[in-house]
Design an enzyme around this catalytic site. Structure first.
Site, PDB file in Angstrom:
ATOM      1  N   LYS A  27     -10.913  -3.829  12.126  1.00  0.00           N
ATOM      2  CA  LYS A  27      -9.717  -3.230  12.711  1.00  0.00           C
ATOM      3  C   LYS A  27      -9.489  -3.719  14.138  1.00  0.00           C
ATOM      4  O   LYS A  27      -8.341  -3.880  14.574  1.00  0.00           O
ATOM      5  CB  LYS A  27      -9.822  -1.703  12.677  1.00  0.00           C
ATOM      6  CG  LYS A  27      -9.736  -1.110  11.279  1.00  0.00           C
ATOM      7  CD  LYS A  27      -8.386  -1.351  10.626  1.00  0.00           C
ATOM      8  CE  LYS A  27      -8.217  -0.529   9.354  1.00  0.00           C
ATOM      9  NZ  LYS A  27      -6.900  -0.724   8.726  1.00  0.00           N
ATOM     10  N   ASP A  73      -3.213  -7.274  -6.178  1.00  0.00           N
ATOM     11  CA  ASP A  73      -4.428  -7.115  -5.389  1.00  0.00           C
ATOM     12  C   ASP A  73      -4.326  -8.024  -4.176  1.00  0.00           C
ATOM     13  O   ASP A  73      -4.570  -9.233  -4.252  1.00  0.00           O
ATOM     14  CB  ASP A  73      -5.652  -7.475  -6.227  1.00  0.00           C
ATOM     15  CG  ASP A  73      -6.956  -7.294  -5.468  1.00  0.00           C
ATOM     16  OD1 ASP A  73      -6.912  -6.954  -4.267  1.00  0.00           O
ATOM     17  OD2 ASP A  73      -8.034  -7.504  -6.070  1.00  0.00           O
ATOM     18  N   VAL A  74      -3.984  -7.449  -3.018  1.00  0.00           N
ATOM     19  CA  VAL A  74      -3.722  -8.269  -1.836  1.00  0.00           C
ATOM     20  C   VAL A  74      -4.995  -8.811  -1.192  1.00  0.00           C
ATOM     21  O   VAL A  74      -4.910  -9.616  -0.254  1.00  0.00           O
ATOM     22  CB  VAL A  74      -2.887  -7.498  -0.792  1.00  0.00           C
ATOM     23  CG1 VAL A  74      -1.497  -7.221  -1.333  1.00  0.00           C
ATOM     24  CG2 VAL A  74      -3.584  -6.210  -0.366  1.00  0.00           C
ATOM     25  N   TYR A 123     -15.910  -1.934   9.285  1.00  0.00           N
ATOM     26  CA  TYR A 123     -14.531  -1.443   9.345  1.00  0.00           C
ATOM     27  C   TYR A 123     -14.003  -1.519  10.772  1.00  0.00           C
ATOM     28  O   TYR A 123     -12.898  -2.027  11.024  1.00  0.00           O
ATOM     29  CB  TYR A 123     -14.493  -0.005   8.834  1.00  0.00           C
ATOM     30  CG  TYR A 123     -13.150   0.666   8.880  1.00  0.00           C
ATOM     31  CD1 TYR A 123     -12.211   0.474   7.877  1.00  0.00           C
ATOM     32  CD2 TYR A 123     -12.827   1.551   9.917  1.00  0.00           C
ATOM     33  CE1 TYR A 123     -10.984   1.124   7.902  1.00  0.00           C
ATOM     34  CE2 TYR A 123     -11.604   2.200   9.955  1.00  0.00           C
ATOM     35  CZ  TYR A 123     -10.687   1.988   8.950  1.00  0.00           C
ATOM     36  OH  TYR A 123      -9.477   2.632   8.980  1.00  0.00           O
ATOM     37  N   SER A 150      -6.833   1.085  13.487  1.00  0.00           N
ATOM     38  CA  SER A 150      -7.585   2.340  13.561  1.00  0.00           C
ATOM     39  C   SER A 150      -8.208   2.478  14.934  1.00  0.00           C
ATOM     40  O   SER A 150      -8.533   1.478  15.595  1.00  0.00           O
ATOM     41  CB  SER A 150      -8.694   2.364  12.502  1.00  0.00           C
ATOM     42  OG  SER A 150      -9.569   3.465  12.705  1.00  0.00           O
ATOM     43  N   ILE A 202      -6.446  11.252   9.789  1.00  0.00           N
ATOM     44  CA  ILE A 202      -5.208  11.589   9.089  1.00  0.00           C
ATOM     45  C   ILE A 202      -5.582  12.169   7.723  1.00  0.00           C
ATOM     46  O   ILE A 202      -6.380  11.579   6.986  1.00  0.00           O
ATOM     47  CB  ILE A 202      -4.311  10.355   8.911  1.00  0.00           C
ATOM     48  CG1 ILE A 202      -4.042   9.691  10.270  1.00  0.00           C
ATOM     49  CG2 ILE A 202      -3.006  10.750   8.222  1.00  0.00           C
ATOM     50  CD1 ILE A 202      -3.350  10.565  11.292  1.00  0.00           C
ATOM     51  N   SER A 226     -11.063   3.257  15.237  1.00  0.00           N
ATOM     52  CA  SER A 226     -12.403   2.706  15.036  1.00  0.00           C
ATOM     53  C   SER A 226     -12.516   1.282  15.561  1.00  0.00           C
ATOM     54  O   SER A 226     -13.619   0.786  15.780  1.00  0.00           O
ATOM     55  CB  SER A 226     -12.774   2.728  13.545  1.00  0.00           C
ATOM     56  OG  SER A 226     -12.883   4.053  13.076  1.00  0.00           O
ATOM     57  N   GLY A 286       0.824  -1.199   0.000  1.00  0.00           N
ATOM     58  CA  GLY A 286       0.000   0.000   0.000  1.00  0.00           C
ATOM     59  C   GLY A 286       0.858   1.249   0.000  1.00  0.00           C
ATOM     60  O   GLY A 286       0.479   2.288   0.544  1.00  0.00           O
TER      61      GLY A 286
END
Length: 267
Positions: free
Chosen positions: A164, A67-68, A160, A147, A193, A149, A17
């Site tokens: 995480k 594409d991981v 999400y 994150s 961020i 989150s 990434g």
């Protein structure tokens, strides 16, 4: 006296990434502290642009794409990076993406996509990297991006947040199982961020990130810069963090430290 305080000069590093945002800054910083770097991104052109920036720091730099979220492709990417570098000492994975929905409106496809991009592929990347590091007999260092989150509730982005949270648990387990072979595994949990993607998302909603930062509990009253996540990631993979593993470092501008109640009457 050695000036290589990070202990990363000549180390072989893969940034998954690495084509923009936090990944770009991390790849460049690794080059600045002397590591040879493979910049991997789903977009080959982006990877090539960052590779050139890393190479300008004077280290060996390479670009790869894949594409991981496809397990076989994730494993192949790590193996190809190690082959190009002649081994693997540092693995940093930035890849992640939030989708937004009320729980009641979320379909199964969103849940599955969010776990594929925010949790499952970290397992594939991590295991592939650990096998190489252990087989080398030298150990290694890994850092993942979780994150806040995954620490708080995650209204409107529950999948999400759940993924995480799972990533932070996975990091702890990786650290326990691979620690005896000298592999350290940690994570960073950012809050807001100001990556190009985040800024574009808020701007599309007509929101001002500076105003949001002043009114959403960020003690520093601003969004973070991608460089301010690159620093903790590189630190966690450096000799300076040699006795640190299984940890998630919260990098949120002070939100986590905030007192949860309004205390204006006492000012």
């Amino acid at each position: 006296m050695s000036t290589d305080v990070f202990g990363l000069r000549g180390k072989r590093a893969l940034v998954v990434g690495g084509g923009f945002g936090m990944g770009r800054e991390t790849a460049i910083l690794l080059g600045q502290v002397g590591a040879d770097v493979v910049v991997a991104d789903v977009d080959q052109a982006r990877a090539e642009e960052v590779r050139a920036e890393v190479a300008a720091t004077g280290v060996s730099a390479h670009a790869m794409s894949g594409d991981v979220t496809v397990p076989a492709a994730a494993v192949q990417l790590v193996q190809d990076a190690a082959a190009v570098l002649g081994g693997l000492d540092v693995l940093i994975n930035i890849v992640g993406l939030a989708e937004w929905s009320y729980l009641m409106d979320m379909d199964d496809g969103m849940w599955e996509r969010q776990f594929a991009i925010n949790l499952r592929h970290h397992l594939d990347i991590g295991r592939a990297g650990a096998r190489i590091m252990i087989d080398q007999g030298t150990g290694g260092r890994m850092a993942f991006v979780s994150s806040v989150s995954g620490i708080y509730g995650a209204p409107f982005h529950a999948a999400y947040g759940a993924a995480k949270a799972g990533l932070m648990s996975l990091v702890r387990t990786m650290s326990q199982e691979w620690g005896p072979d000298g592999v350290r595994v940690n994570a960073v949990a950012p809050d807001c961020i100001a990556t190009p993607r985040v800024k574009a998302g808020f701007e599309a909603q007509g929101a001002d990130t500076n105003e949001l930062a002043r009114n959403t509990g960020i003690s520093l009253c601003r969004f973070g810069d991608p460089k301010e996540i690159a620093g903790p990631l590189v630190y966690l993979c450096s000799d300076l963090a040699g006795f640190t593993t299984g940890q998630t470092l919260i990098v949120d501008g002070g939100v986590h430290a905030s007192f949860p109640h309004e205390m204006n009457p006492f000012k």
